[in-house]
Design a protein around this motif. Structure first.
Motif, PDB file in Angstrom:
ATOM      1  N   ASP A 172      42.633  94.858  70.606  1.00  0.00           N
ATOM      2  CA  ASP A 172      44.052  95.191  70.841  1.00  0.00           C
ATOM      3  C   ASP A 172      44.219  95.723  72.268  1.00  0.00           C
ATOM      4  N   ALA A 173      43.263  96.556  72.688  1.00  0.00           N
ATOM      5  CA  ALA A 173      43.288  97.083  74.059  1.00  0.00           C
ATOM      6  C   ALA A 173      43.088  95.960  75.065  1.00  0.00           C
ATOM      7  N   VAL A 174      42.255  94.987  74.707  1.00  0.00           N
ATOM      8  CA  VAL A 174      42.019  93.817  75.571  1.00  0.00           C
ATOM      9  C   VAL A 174      43.316  93.031  75.756  1.00  0.00           C
ATOM     10  N   ASP A 175      44.039  92.824  74.644  1.00  0.00           N
ATOM     11  CA  ASP A 175      45.321  92.094  74.713  1.00  0.00           C
ATOM     12  C   ASP A 175      46.317  92.812  75.616  1.00  0.00           C
ATOM     13  N   GLN A 176      46.363  94.135  75.526  1.00  0.00           N
ATOM     14  CA  GLN A 176      47.285  94.923  76.368  1.00  0.00           C
ATOM     15  C   GLN A 176      46.938  94.772  77.851  1.00  0.00           C
ATOM     16  N   LEU A 177      45.637  94.794  78.149  1.00  0.00           N
ATOM     17  CA  LEU A 177      45.197  94.642  79.541  1.00  0.00           C
ATOM     18  C   LEU A 177      45.527  93.254  80.083  1.00  0.00           C
ATOM     19  N   LEU A 178      45.365  92.223  79.252  1.00  0.00           N
ATOM     20  CA  LEU A 178      45.716  90.858  79.664  1.00  0.00           C
ATOM     21  C   LEU A 178      47.207  90.754  79.966  1.00  0.00           C
ATOM     22  N   LYS A 191      36.008  83.740  83.973  1.00  0.00           N
ATOM     23  CA  LYS A 191      34.935  84.685  83.655  1.00  0.00           C
ATOM     24  C   LYS A 191      35.420  85.757  82.685  1.00  0.00           C
ATOM     25  N   VAL A 192      36.645  86.255  82.903  1.00  0.00           N
ATOM     26  CA  VAL A 192      37.224  87.276  82.022  1.00  0.00           C
ATOM     27  C   VAL A 192      37.398  86.707  80.619  1.00  0.00           C
ATOM     28  N   PHE A 193      37.967  85.489  80.542  1.00  0.00           N
ATOM     29  CA  PHE A 193      38.174  84.862  79.233  1.00  0.00           C
ATOM     30  C   PHE A 193      36.851  84.601  78.530  1.00  0.00           C
ATOM     31  N   ASN A 194      35.833  84.182  79.278  1.00  0.00           N
ATOM     32  CA  ASN A 194      34.518  83.911  78.676  1.00  0.00           C
ATOM     33  C   ASN A 194      33.935  85.160  78.023  1.00  0.00           C
ATOM     34  N   ASN A 195      34.087  86.310  78.699  1.00  0.00           N
ATOM     35  CA  ASN A 195      33.597  87.571  78.129  1.00  0.00           C
ATOM     36  C   ASN A 195      34.302  87.897  76.817  1.00  0.00           C
ATOM     37  N   THR A 212      42.372  83.093  71.601  1.00  0.00           N
ATOM     38  CA  THR A 212      42.098  83.364  73.021  1.00  0.00           C
ATOM     39  C   THR A 212      41.993  82.059  73.795  1.00  0.00           C
ATOM     40  N   MET A 213      41.383  81.040  73.176  1.00  0.00           N
ATOM     41  CA  MET A 213      41.277  79.724  73.824  1.00  0.00           C
ATOM     42  C   MET A 213      42.665  79.136  74.090  1.00  0.00           C
ATOM     43  N   ILE A 214      43.570  79.304  73.097  1.00  0.00           N
ATOM     44  CA  ILE A 214      44.946  78.797  73.250  1.00  0.00           C
ATOM     45  C   ILE A 214      45.644  79.557  74.376  1.00  0.00           C
ATOM     46  N   ARG A 215      45.471  80.873  74.376  1.00  0.00           N
ATOM     47  CA  ARG A 215      46.089  81.713  75.413  1.00  0.00           C
ATOM     48  C   ARG A 215      45.566  81.334  76.797  1.00  0.00           C
ATOM     49  N   MET A 216      44.295  81.037  76.843  1.00  0.00           N
ATOM     50  CA  MET A 216      43.648  80.626  78.091  1.00  0.00           C
ATOM     51  C   MET A 216      44.301  79.343  78.632  1.00  0.00           C
ATOM     52  N   ALA A 217      44.509  78.377  77.727  1.00  0.00           N
ATOM     53  CA  ALA A 217      45.135  77.111  78.122  1.00  0.00           C
ATOM     54  C   ALA A 217      46.578  77.333  78.567  1.00  0.00           C
ATOM     55  N   PRO A 223      38.653  75.915  80.995  1.00  0.00           N
ATOM     56  CA  PRO A 223      37.319  76.374  80.579  1.00  0.00           C
ATOM     57  C   PRO A 223      36.244  75.796  81.498  1.00  0.00           C
ATOM     58  N   ASP A 224      35.181  76.548  81.728  1.00  0.00           N
ATOM     59  CA  ASP A 224      34.050  76.030  82.494  1.00  0.00           C
ATOM     60  C   ASP A 224      32.871  75.805  81.552  1.00  0.00           C
ATOM     61  N   ILE A 225      31.716  75.466  82.090  1.00  0.00           N
ATOM     62  CA  ILE A 225      30.571  75.161  81.222  1.00  0.00           C
ATOM     63  C   ILE A 225      30.112  76.399  80.453  1.00  0.00           C
ATOM     64  N   THR A 226      30.329  77.594  81.029  1.00  0.00           N
ATOM     65  CA  THR A 226      29.964  78.829  80.323  1.00  0.00           C
ATOM     66  C   THR A 226      30.803  78.989  79.059  1.00  0.00           C
ATOM     67  N   THR A 227      32.093  78.625  79.139  1.00  0.00           N
ATOM     68  CA  THR A 227      32.973  78.680  77.957  1.00  0.00           C
ATOM     69  C   THR A 227      32.390  77.824  76.848  1.00  0.00           C
ATOM     70  N   TYR A 228      32.023  76.593  77.219  1.00  0.00           N
ATOM     71  CA  TYR A 228      31.459  75.678  76.223  1.00  0.00           C
ATOM     72  C   TYR A 228      30.106  76.185  75.712  1.00  0.00           C
ATOM     73  N   ASN A 229      29.326  76.774  76.593  1.00  0.00           N
ATOM     74  CA  ASN A 229      28.010  77.302  76.173  1.00  0.00           C
ATOM     75  C   ASN A 229      28.153  78.400  75.124  1.00  0.00           C
ATOM     76  N   VAL A 230      29.189  79.229  75.285  1.00  0.00           N
ATOM     77  CA  VAL A 230      29.462  80.294  74.304  1.00  0.00           C
ATOM     78  C   VAL A 230      29.736  79.667  72.937  1.00  0.00           C
ATOM     79  N   MET A 231      30.575  78.619  72.918  1.00  0.00           N
ATOM     80  CA  MET A 231      30.928  77.950  71.656  1.00  0.00           C
ATOM     81  C   MET A 231      29.729  77.198  71.079  1.00  0.00           C
ATOM     82  N   ILE A 232      28.935  76.560  71.956  1.00  0.00           N
ATOM     83  CA  ILE A 232      27.741  75.822  71.512  1.00  0.00           C
ATOM     84  C   ILE A 232      26.760  76.785  70.847  1.00  0.00           C
ATOM     85  N   ASN A 233      26.551  77.925  71.483  1.00  0.00           N
ATOM     86  CA  ASN A 233      25.629  78.930  70.951  1.00  0.00           C
ATOM     87  C   ASN A 233      26.071  79.411  69.568  1.00  0.00           C
TER      88      ASN A 233
END
Length: 704
Positions: A172-178, A191-195, A212-217, A223-233
């Protein structure tokens, strides 16, 4: 001769200090700094001084950096010297790295206006320091201070705070900061979205991560390769390999290049499934994309195949990695040795230790613990003791894992005095025993039928405020069961809940066996049903206790337990067991079928089929009751259309009628007497069998 009277210039010495500092020769750079100041009465350039400051901070010599900074502040006339904003930020960074954020804040305050104008970079470092320490209140306080002084927060400011709140799951605090970032016109970077996405996945908040992915779009952040790596993992950890493969293809479609962090989780997932060909393909893919498989990649593969029991495959990969100049570290050697020891190949494990020492790879506590455990598994306790004493004699610390391994060996062989002696040595070198230490000793005492000593050790464990684990409780339960003290065994079982511990298959099995031995079949079967309700899969030992317990239950006794006044609930297993005994079934067949019925009632039809296979192996063919149970189980699993492909129906009309009788009884448990789909099918089969049993001429008459 004239050259002897020439002194190096300030510029030349500054250049030399810079060169030393940037190459990592910090001590030489520092010596030159003092030489220039003391012998030549001047300071090096601000660029050289900052390089030296930065080198000191990076090497962890923050105190020396502070002393150097103080000297940089003054020249002979006391005026400000070779210090700029960057010099101050380096020192602040060093203080924050040490967790001294308050000192960093005071440092900025003291330097304000003295040739130093603190800006957002200073505050970002302090905020980041607070966040890494987990002090989010301190970080938020600095953010407010920053705003009050008219300094505008940057993406890095918010990024540090968002990362801090992600770590504690305060989204909730993250959403407020965004929202605040957007209001300030700042572009949230990938990078922020990936975290955020990574933290949400780690906490199992899949729908939140999707949002968060929808909000990002929506915010136009690709998204970069790190975004996909997070989902792959995340997909690989859940065993969804196909999903992970599709994500890699989607990344490629976006023009992104998968890297070793894309393929390594897939490699590990394939290893878990036993598909070593595809797992090794992942290693080749890493090589194909120009990234040489490193220690992490090889380590993941070796760990995966060892866990799957394929130690020879792991050893082959070790040979391949060494051919490519990637050499195992202590962790990989430990995994390989552990795999060899578990397979009983102890000589090969010792050879690996020799290789490790020849290559100057210092074994850690885990390697020694593995070897000690290997000696013990191999029945070589004396060799384990020699190795243990050799480690200590060389001034090395076996660590808590090493002491625990040795204690486990003594307990396994019933040498409880030696186990306690080892515990005392462990405490004398300031290694506090953990839950594993206490549980091992408690279990050792129980197996020696010394329950009073086990209880004393449990009391000491509680006194030392060490939280007991499932093994601790299971051992004590076993101790009381061995004494046939089922009241206290059940009391300990209930006590597990106070520590939020879930009993495992061993816990339940011990209790089932204990209650049967105590002549309480109803209580034993109720524990078994509780086990199934809690989705704990039984093992061969559980079935052994159940079948033997039921087979040895006197048929003339009151099977449904009305004489056990403390129990009022009905037992499904005993009801069906009694029903079959009264119908004239053999006791062992009645036992097997009653357990299979119970498994199917709780949706464990796969386990029921495995038990039915054990029946077949003992010469008991599938009968009407077993068929009924499996039919109900398959229908509960939604396999009403394909049941014929799973179980065969070779029952005659009389057997089908018996099957229907038991099916209708089972309907009372499952559907409160309502007719189940299984019972309808059985009725249809009975009608069909009546028709098929008619002579051919009578069938023709019926058809006409």
């Amino acid at each position: 001769m004239k050259a002897q009277h020439l002194n190096p210039t300030r510029e030349a010495l500054s250049a030399l200090i810079l060169a030393y500092a940037e190459s990592g020769s910090i001590d030489r750079a520092l010596l030159l700094f003092h030489t220039l100041r003391e012998m030549h009465n001047c300071f090096p350039s601000v660029v050289s001084s900052n390089a030296l400051l930065n080198g000191l901070v990076k090497s962890g010599k923050v105190d020396v950096a502070l002393q150097l900074y103080d000297k940089m502040l003054q020249t002979d006339d006391g005026a400000c010297a070779v210090v700029d904003n960057y010099s101050t930020s380096i020192v602040v960074k060093g203080l924050c790295k040490m967790g001294k954020m308050e000192e960093g804040r005071r440092f900025i305050k003291d330097r304000w206006g003295k040739g130093c104008v603190p800006h957002v970079v200073f505050y970002n470092m302090i905020i980041d320091g607070y966040c890494k320490k987990g002090d989010l209140q301190g970080a938020t306080r600095v953010l407010k201070e920053l705003k009050m002084k008219g300094v505008l927060p940057t993406v890095q400011t918010y990024g540090a705070l968002i990362n801090g709140f992600c770590k504690v799951g305060e989204f909730d605090a993250v959403d407020q900061l965004l929202t605040e970032m957007v209001a300030r016109g700042l572009n949230v970077n990938v990078k922020v979205f990936n975290n955020i996405i990574d933290s949400q996945y780690k906490r199992g908040l899949v729908s939140k991560a999707a949002e968060t992915m929808i909000r990002m779009a929506e915010m136009g952040c690709e998204p970069d390769i790190t975004t996909y790596n997070v989902m792959i993992n995340f997909s690989c950890k859940g065993g969804r390999i196909k999903e992970a493969d599709e994500l890699i293809e989607k990344a490629k479609e976006r023009g992104l290049l998968p890297n070793k962090f894309s393929y390594t989780p897939l490699m590990h997932a394939y290893c878990k499934q036993g598909d070593y060909v595809k797992a090794s393909n992942m290693l080749f893919r890493i090589a194909e994309i120009g990234e040489k498989p490193d220690l992490v990649s090889y380590g993941a593969f070796i760990h995966g195949v060892v866990v799957a029991g394929e130690i020879d495959v792991a050893l082959m990969v070790r040979e391949k990695m060494m051919e490519r100049d990637v050499f195992p570290d202590a962790q990989i050697y430990n995994v390989l040795m552990s795999g060899l020891c578990k397979k009983g190949r102890f000589p090969a494990s010792k050879l690996l230790l020799s290789e490790m020492l020849d290559r100057n790879v210092p074994p850690d506590a885990y390697v020694y613990a593995t070897l000690i455990d290997g000696f013990i598994r191999n029945g070589e306790l004396n060799e384990a003791i020699k190795l243990f004493e050799l480690i200590i004699g060389k001034g090395m610390d076996p660590g808590i894992v090493g002491y625990n391994a040795m204690i486990k060996g003594f307990c396994k062989l019933g040498k409880m005095t030696d186990a306690l002696s080892c515990l005392n040595k462990m405490e004398s070198v300031h290694h506090a025993p953990d839950e594993y230490t206490y549980s091992t000793i408690i279990d050792g005492y129980v197996k020696q039928h010394d329950l009073s000593s086990a209880l004393k050790m449990f009391g000491q464990m509680m006194k030392d405020k060490i939280k007991p684990n499932v093994i601790t409780y299971t051992s004590l339960i076993n101790g009381f069961c061995m004494r046939a003290d089922m009241i206290r065994a059940e009391k300990v079982f209930r006590g597990m809940k106070s520590f939020n511990l879930e009993p495992n298959v061993v816990t339940y099995t011990v209790l089932v066996g204990g209650f049967f031995k105590a002549g309480k079949p109803k209580k034993a079967t109720s524990i078994f049903e509780l086990m199934l309700m809690n989705s704990c899969l039984p093992n061969d030992a559980t079935f052994h206790y159940l079948i033997n317990g039921l087979t040895n239950t006197t048929p003339s006794s009151d099977l449904i337990g009305k004489n056990e006044s403390e129990e009022n609930e009905r037992s499904l297993i005993l009801d069906f067991f009694a029903m079959m005994i009264l119908d004239g079934w053999e006791q062992v067949i009645a036992a097997y079928n009653s357990v299979i019925i119970c498994l199917c009632k709780h949706g464990m039809v796969d386990t029921a089929q495995l038990l039915q296979t054990k029946m077949l192996n003992k010469g008991f063919l599938i009968d009407s009751v077993c068929f009924t149970a499996l039919l109900h189980g398959l229908f509960q699993k939604g396999k009403s259309k394909e049941w014929r492909n799973i179980i065969s129906c070779d029952l005659n009309n009389i057997e089908l009628q018996t099957a229907l009788k038991y099916s209708l009884t089972l309907d009372k448990y499952l559907y409160r007497g309502r007719l189940s789909e299984a019972s309808v099918i059985l009725q249809t089969l009975i009608e069909d069998s009546k028709f098929s049993d008619l002579p051919e001429k009578d069938q023709n008459v019926v058809e006409k």
